[in-house]
Design an enzyme around this catalytic site. Structure first.
Site, PDB file in Angstrom:
ATOM      1  N   CYS A   8       2.882   5.394   6.893  1.00 49.34           N
ATOM      2  CA  CYS A   8       1.560   5.159   7.457  1.00 49.34           C
ATOM      3  C   CYS A   8       1.628   4.181   8.631  1.00 49.34           C
ATOM      4  O   CYS A   8       2.602   3.461   8.814  1.00 49.34           O
ATOM      5  CB  CYS A   8       0.650   4.612   6.362  1.00 49.34           C
ATOM      6  SG  CYS A   8      -1.081   4.941   6.710  1.00 49.34           S
ATOM      7  N   ASP A 127      -3.049   0.239  -4.029  1.00 49.12           N
ATOM      8  CA  ASP A 127      -2.592  -0.736  -3.029  1.00 49.12           C
ATOM      9  C   ASP A 127      -2.817  -2.141  -3.597  1.00 49.12           C
ATOM     10  O   ASP A 127      -3.519  -2.332  -4.594  1.00 49.12           O
ATOM     11  CB  ASP A 127      -3.382  -0.524  -1.725  1.00 49.12           C
ATOM     12  CG  ASP A 127      -2.762  -1.241  -0.533  1.00 49.12           C
ATOM     13  OD1 ASP A 127      -1.669  -1.828  -0.669  1.00 49.12           O
ATOM     14  OD2 ASP A 127      -3.389  -1.225   0.555  1.00 49.12           O
TER      15      ASP A 127
END
Ligand SMILES: O=C(O)c1ccccc1N[C@@H]1O[C@H](COP(=O)(O)O)[C@@H](O)[C@H]1O
Length: 208
Positions: A8, A127
């Site tokens: 990412c 996360d």
């Protein structure tokens, strides 16, 4: 089992091509303008056009307006939306693209219930929580907080890098993993050697 990988925070074509060369399954673009890894939808689109078939383009949004998601996803040519803020299930599911929901894991959060709320999601991206920053923090979370029996496929994220990825996979056995700052030399600038060593670590965990 093969572990799916998303890299990412891509801002450069060469980094996307390095990631593809190492067999990643998805490339993520930060479409949240406040991020140091922000890329405009048009610039993202210039990278997406070179992605081979079966490598997904993922757009990361944080509490966006509906129109921004529509405009940005069309301009970038996204395959999948990643909502990384406090977006409701109804908000996330109104678009003509599948989505994953990011959740910042911390003590006291009921992940089983969270997953049930986002039943329309393709998966939950787990996360780390860090005050004042929605993502890309480079922090890990306590992997013991991941409950068994989550009703959605989940993706391990947060602070992964080549020195901890094997441990992370062995401890949590994720379907997929997501990395951003752990393969960078500067915000949004990935490093080919870091990607290579990271991917070697991932592959060493498969079929064991
Ligand atoms: O990377 C960012 O700047 C970012 C900004 C806002 C939301 C999410 C962001 N990144 C995502 O954070 C996780 C973990 O990143 P890291 O590996 O700990 O650096 C990842 O999903 C990124 O897509």
């Amino acid at each position: 089992m093969r572990i799916r990988v998303k890299i990412c925070g891509i801002t450069r074509l060469e980094d996307a091509m390095t990631a593809v060369h190492h067999g990643v399954d998805a490339i993520g673009f930060i479409l949240w303008p406040q991020s140091e890894r922000y890329i405009s939808p048009e610039e993202a689109g210039q990278i997406v056009r070179y992605l081979p078939p079966f490598v997904q383009a993922v757009g990361v949004f944080v509490n966006p307006d509906k129109s921004w998601v529509e405009v940005a996803s069309a301009a970038a040519g996204l395959d999948l939306l990643q909502f990384h803020g406090d977006e409701s299930p109804d908000f996330c599911s109104q678009f003509h693209l599948p989505y994953i929901k990011a959740v910042r894991v911390r003590d006291g959060l009921d992940l089983l219930q969270y997953a049930q709320c986002y039943e329309g999601s393709k998966g939950l991206l787990l996360d780390a929580y860090a005050e004042g920053k929605p993502g890309g923090t480079g922090h890990i979370f306590d992997w013991k907080l991941i409950p068994s029996g989550l009703s959605l496929p989940w993706i391990l994220s947060g602070g992964l890098h080549s020195d901890n990825v094997v441990d992370a996979i062995e401890q949590t056995r994720p379907l997929a993993i997501d990395v951003s700052s752990g393969v960078e030399i500067a915000n949004g600038i990935k490093d080919a050697d870091k990607i290579s060593v990271f991917m070697q670590g991932v592959r060493s965990c498969e079929n064991v």
